[in-house]
Design a protein around this motif. Structure first.
Motif, PDB file in Angstrom:
ATOM      1  N   ASN A   1     -31.967 -28.939   9.524  1.00  0.00           N
ATOM      2  CA  ASN A   1     -33.424 -28.879   9.593  1.00  0.00           C
ATOM      3  C   ASN A   1     -33.903 -27.848   8.587  1.00  0.00           C
ATOM      4  OD1 ASN A   1     -36.176 -28.363  10.235  1.00  0.00           O
ATOM      5  ND2 ASN A   1     -35.841 -29.307  12.238  1.00  0.00           N
TER       6      ASN A   1
ATOM      7  N   TYR B   1     -38.835 -20.816   9.378  1.00  0.00           N
ATOM      8  CA  TYR B   1     -39.439 -20.276  10.599  1.00  0.00           C
ATOM      9  C   TYR B   1     -38.692 -19.066  11.146  1.00  0.00           C
ATOM     10  CZ  TYR B   1     -42.840 -24.032  10.992  1.00  0.00           C
ATOM     11  OH  TYR B   1     -43.896 -24.879  10.781  1.00  0.00           O
TER      12      TYR B   1
ATOM     13  N   GLN C   1     -44.128 -16.631  10.736  1.00  0.00           N
ATOM     14  CA  GLN C   1     -44.694 -16.612  12.093  1.00  0.00           C
ATOM     15  C   GLN C   1     -46.038 -15.875  12.051  1.00  0.00           C
ATOM     16  OE1 GLN C   1     -43.418 -18.207  14.733  1.00  0.00           O
ATOM     17  NE2 GLN C   1     -41.524 -18.872  13.758  1.00  0.00           N
TER      18      GLN C   1
ATOM     19  N   MET D   1     -48.958 -17.969  10.921  1.00  0.00           N
ATOM     20  CA  MET D   1     -49.517 -18.840  11.971  1.00  0.00           C
ATOM     21  C   MET D   1     -50.304 -18.023  12.982  1.00  0.00           C
ATOM     22  SD  MET D   1     -46.422 -21.495  12.621  1.00  0.00           S
ATOM     23  CE  MET D   1     -45.153 -20.277  12.840  1.00  0.00           C
TER      24      MET D   1
ATOM     25  N   ASP E   1     -42.224 -24.341  26.396  1.00  0.00           N
ATOM     26  CA  ASP E   1     -42.869 -24.179  25.088  1.00  0.00           C
ATOM     27  C   ASP E   1     -41.895 -24.737  24.049  1.00  0.00           C
ATOM     28  OD1 ASP E   1     -44.119 -23.389  22.783  1.00  0.00           O
ATOM     29  OD2 ASP E   1     -43.935 -21.228  23.135  1.00  0.00           O
TER      30      ASP E   1
ATOM     31  N   THR F   1     -40.920 -22.262  20.275  1.00  0.00           N
ATOM     32  CA  THR F   1     -41.703 -21.105  20.716  1.00  0.00           C
ATOM     33  C   THR F   1     -41.945 -20.083  19.613  1.00  0.00           C
ATOM     34  OG1 THR F   1     -41.944 -19.629  22.635  1.00  0.00           O
ATOM     35  CG2 THR F   1     -39.784 -19.633  21.552  1.00  0.00           C
TER      36      THR F   1
ATOM     37  N   ILE G   1     -45.386 -16.692  21.244  1.00  0.00           N
ATOM     38  CA  ILE G   1     -46.796 -16.428  21.559  1.00  0.00           C
ATOM     39  C   ILE G   1     -47.360 -17.376  22.627  1.00  0.00           C
ATOM     40  CG2 ILE G   1     -47.757 -17.847  19.660  1.00  0.00           C
ATOM     41  CD1 ILE G   1     -49.096 -14.427  20.776  1.00  0.00           C
ATOM     42  N   LEU G   2     -47.023 -18.665  22.543  1.00  0.00           N
ATOM     43  CA  LEU G   2     -47.605 -19.600  23.519  1.00  0.00           C
ATOM     44  C   LEU G   2     -46.995 -19.384  24.907  1.00  0.00           C
ATOM     45  CD1 LEU G   2     -47.906 -22.934  21.455  1.00  0.00           C
ATOM     46  CD2 LEU G   2     -49.505 -21.014  21.630  1.00  0.00           C
TER      47      LEU G   2
ATOM     48  N   GLU H   1     -36.361 -22.711  20.955  1.00  0.00           N
ATOM     49  CA  GLU H   1     -36.577 -22.440  19.536  1.00  0.00           C
ATOM     50  C   GLU H   1     -35.266 -22.620  18.775  1.00  0.00           C
ATOM     51  OE1 GLU H   1     -39.131 -21.705  17.387  1.00  0.00           O
ATOM     52  OE2 GLU H   1     -37.528 -21.615  15.904  1.00  0.00           O
ATOM     53  N   MET H   2     -35.344 -23.377  17.658  1.00  0.00           N
ATOM     54  CA  MET H   2     -34.111 -23.680  16.922  1.00  0.00           C
ATOM     55  C   MET H   2     -33.720 -22.571  15.941  1.00  0.00           C
ATOM     56  SD  MET H   2     -35.361 -26.483  14.135  1.00  0.00           S
ATOM     57  CE  MET H   2     -36.680 -26.113  12.985  1.00  0.00           C
ATOM     58  N   SER H   3     -34.674 -21.740  15.503  1.00  0.00           N
ATOM     59  CA  SER H   3     -34.356 -20.793  14.427  1.00  0.00           C
ATOM     60  C   SER H   3     -34.025 -19.412  14.989  1.00  0.00           C
ATOM     61  CB  SER H   3     -35.531 -20.676  13.451  1.00  0.00           C
ATOM     62  OG  SER H   3     -36.488 -19.766  13.948  1.00  0.00           O
TER      63      SER H   3
ATOM     64  N   GLY I   1     -31.966 -23.152  20.377  1.00  0.00           N
ATOM     65  CA  GLY I   1     -31.404 -24.481  20.180  1.00  0.00           C
ATOM     66  C   GLY I   1     -32.508 -25.485  19.884  1.00  0.00           C
TER      67      GLY I   1
ATOM     68  N   GLU J   1     -33.975 -31.276  21.194  1.00  0.00           N
ATOM     69  CA  GLU J   1     -33.237 -32.513  21.409  1.00  0.00           C
ATOM     70  C   GLU J   1     -31.898 -32.248  22.096  1.00  0.00           C
ATOM     71  OE1 GLU J   1     -34.760 -31.499  18.698  1.00  0.00           O
ATOM     72  OE2 GLU J   1     -36.182 -33.081  18.180  1.00  0.00           O
TER      73      GLU J   1
HETATM   74  C1  SAM Z   1     -45.422 -24.382  13.965  1.00  0.00           C
HETATM   75  S1  SAM Z   1     -44.258 -23.270  14.598  1.00  0.00           S
HETATM   76  C2  SAM Z   1     -45.058 -22.677  16.073  1.00  0.00           C
HETATM   77  C3  SAM Z   1     -44.498 -21.377  16.592  1.00  0.00           C
HETATM   78  C4  SAM Z   1     -45.195 -20.829  17.829  1.00  0.00           C
HETATM   79  N1  SAM Z   1     -45.110 -21.772  18.933  1.00  0.00           N
HETATM   80  C5  SAM Z   1     -46.646 -20.542  17.538  1.00  0.00           C
HETATM   81  O1  SAM Z   1     -47.507 -21.293  18.016  1.00  0.00           O
HETATM   82  O2  SAM Z   1     -46.930 -19.577  16.812  1.00  0.00           O
HETATM   83  C6  SAM Z   1     -43.040 -24.376  15.192  1.00  0.00           C
HETATM   84  C7  SAM Z   1     -41.774 -23.702  15.706  1.00  0.00           C
HETATM   85  O3  SAM Z   1     -40.970 -24.704  16.303  1.00  0.00           O
HETATM   86  C8  SAM Z   1     -39.632 -24.546  15.892  1.00  0.00           C
HETATM   87  N2  SAM Z   1     -39.015 -25.890  15.955  1.00  0.00           N
HETATM   88  C9  SAM Z   1     -39.260 -26.951  15.142  1.00  0.00           C
HETATM   89  N3  SAM Z   1     -38.556 -28.021  15.534  1.00  0.00           N
HETATM   90  C10 SAM Z   1     -37.842 -27.639  16.609  1.00  0.00           C
HETATM   91  C11 SAM Z   1     -36.910 -28.303  17.473  1.00  0.00           C
HETATM   92  N4  SAM Z   1     -36.594 -29.593  17.274  1.00  0.00           N
HETATM   93  N5  SAM Z   1     -36.354 -27.613  18.488  1.00  0.00           N
HETATM   94  C12 SAM Z   1     -36.678 -26.293  18.683  1.00  0.00           C
HETATM   95  N6  SAM Z   1     -37.537 -25.614  17.907  1.00  0.00           N
HETATM   96  C13 SAM Z   1     -38.126 -26.264  16.891  1.00  0.00           C
HETATM   97  C14 SAM Z   1     -39.717 -23.959  14.505  1.00  0.00           C
HETATM   98  O4  SAM Z   1     -38.539 -23.259  14.133  1.00  0.00           O
HETATM   99  C15 SAM Z   1     -40.937 -23.057  14.632  1.00  0.00           C
HETATM  100  O5  SAM Z   1     -40.594 -21.748  14.995  1.00  0.00           O
END
Ligand code: SAM
Length: 377
Positions: free
Chosen positions: A22, A28, A34, A37, A65, A68, A72-73, A89-91, A115, A118
């Motif tokens: 990814n 991210y 972060q 955003m 969430d 995440t 924040i959410l 959160e994957m990262s 993780g 999915e």
């Molecule tokens: C647009 S950011 C939003 C971050 C936070 N929720 C916010 O509102 O500030 C999307 C986040 O989702 C994570 N993400 C994207 N795809 C994902 C997945 N399949 N599984 C887990 N995390 C994922 C990204 O690494 C990123 O940190």
């Protein structure tokens, strides 16, 4: 029902464990992204307000969430009364999120789980799923698919999703400067004697590349050539993976100004439909600016349009392997014979265009909006 114990400091949130596959994971993992955003005041405030105005949906509830980030959410869920929140959160930003959870004394309520949505295993289904899975033009990054994976795997029947639906809007636009700027990007390749080499065989390819870029940035609503809007509604509660991967937006616009039409402008709104109130996040040209800006899909061959004519056509979206979409733009004027134009745009190749309409780049408090998304993938 049992809850997860507070998450111990992870030994897997390390560089060497960075997920592969990814391209957004590394992006991210950086606090600066972060922060970009978080400081989009319109975005972050709208999310918080949508939870606060629907506290009945959160009080004593289990929440998930999806993506995440900084957490924040998940914090907003707790502020709205949630019992527990799983922030997936994957990262590697999970390291930072866990620090914030601990330093805010919320380890018993917020569980950061590293993780992919999915793949992770959570201990139970939840009452509410929150997420910010929105890319520019709504669908870039293809994270909506992870959001609805969260829904399919973990939302209890009758549960809520924040946001709950979204609508993409389209309208034809005119912008001579943008068109000339795009054409001139390829001028270099007209050179028939570049250090003794004729480059002109590549001029056409360069033009395709330039017009294949979506233009992401603010524009003034005055450049729109119709009051009509093409719309595409996505209900996050019911949309399927297939419907997110392949979809079409048909449009038919009655032209209000005689002009040269250079393409189709797009933006989106999102609804947070709680039990008590619906809160709307708007990203259109008439709304306060956000880090999603608006998006314009150019015509390679512009169309001269007269007031009163109808411009109609279709945007065909096909998901691609770059976590984005190939978009076929087809438009024509309803006259005899019909005049048509067609172009392919690749959403992952965005051209950030900030030179225009500074006045629309304001946040909800009338202040200059956060800039500097040039590094966005
Ligand atoms: C647009 S950011 C939003 C971050 C936070 N929720 C916010 O509102 O500030 C999307 C986040 O989702 C994570 N993400 C994207 N795809 C994902 C997945 N399949 N599984 C887990 N995390 C994922 C990204 O690494 C990123 O940190």
């Amino acid at each position: 029902m049992s809850s997860l114990p507070p998450t111990p400091p992870s030994t897997t949130d390390t560089n060497s464990q960075e997920e592969e596959g990814n391209i957004f994971s590394k992006y991210y993992s950086q606090l600066s992204h972060q922060q970009n955003m978080l400081t989009d005041h319109v975005r972050t405030k709208t999310y918080q307000q949508s939870f606060f105005k629907n506290t009945l949906d959160f009080q004593g509830k289990d929440c998930l969430d999806v993506g995440t980030g900084s957490g924040i959410l998940a914090f907003f869920c707790v502020q709205a009364g949630a019992k527990e929140v799983w922030g997936v959160e994957m990262s590697r930003i999970t390291i930072a999120a866990k620090k914030l959870v601990q330093s805010n004394n919320l380890s018993s309520k917020i569980h950061i789980v590293k993780g992919k949505m999915e793949e992770v295993e959570l201990p139970k289904k939840v009452d509410v799923i929150v997420s910010e899975p929105l890319g520019f033009l709504l669908v870039h990054e293809r994270m909506l698919e992870s959001y609805i994976t969260g829904r399919d795997r973990y939302l209890k029947p009758g549960g809520k999703m924040f946001p709950s639906n979204s609508t993409i809007y389209t309208a034809p636009f005119t912008d001579d400067n943008l068109y000339m700027e795009t054409v001139s990007k390829s001028d270099f390749w007209c050179n028939s004697d570049f250090m003794g080499v004729d480059l002109s065989a590549l001029h056409e390819t360069s033009m395709e590349e330039a017009f294949g870029q979506p233009v992401v940035g603010y524009f003034h609503p005055d450049i729109l050539l119709s009051e009509d809007r093409g719309t595409h509604f996505v209900d996050f509660m019911t949309v399927t993976h297939e419907a997110l991967k392949n979809f079409e937006i048909d449009f038919s616009h009655s032209i209000t100004k005689t002009a040269v039409c250079h393409g189709i402008a797009c933006w989106f709104d999102c609804d947070f439909s709680g039990s008590q109130e619906t809160v709307v996040l708007k990203t259109g040209p008439e709304a306060p600016g956000t880090h999603w800006y608006q998006c314009r899909l150019m015509f390679r061959e512009p169309l001269a349009v007269n007031k009163g004519q109808t411009l109609n056509g279709t945007l065909t979206f096909r998901a691609n392997d770059s976590f984005s979409y190939d978009v076929n733009v087809k438009a024509g004027i309803d006259c005899s014979p019909r005049i048509e134009t067609e172009n392919m745009v690749f959403l992952q190749d965005q051209h950030y265009h900030y030179l225009y309409a500074e006045e629309s780049a304001v946040d909800a408090q009338g202040q200059g909006h956060v800039r500097g998304n040039e590094g966005q993938v």
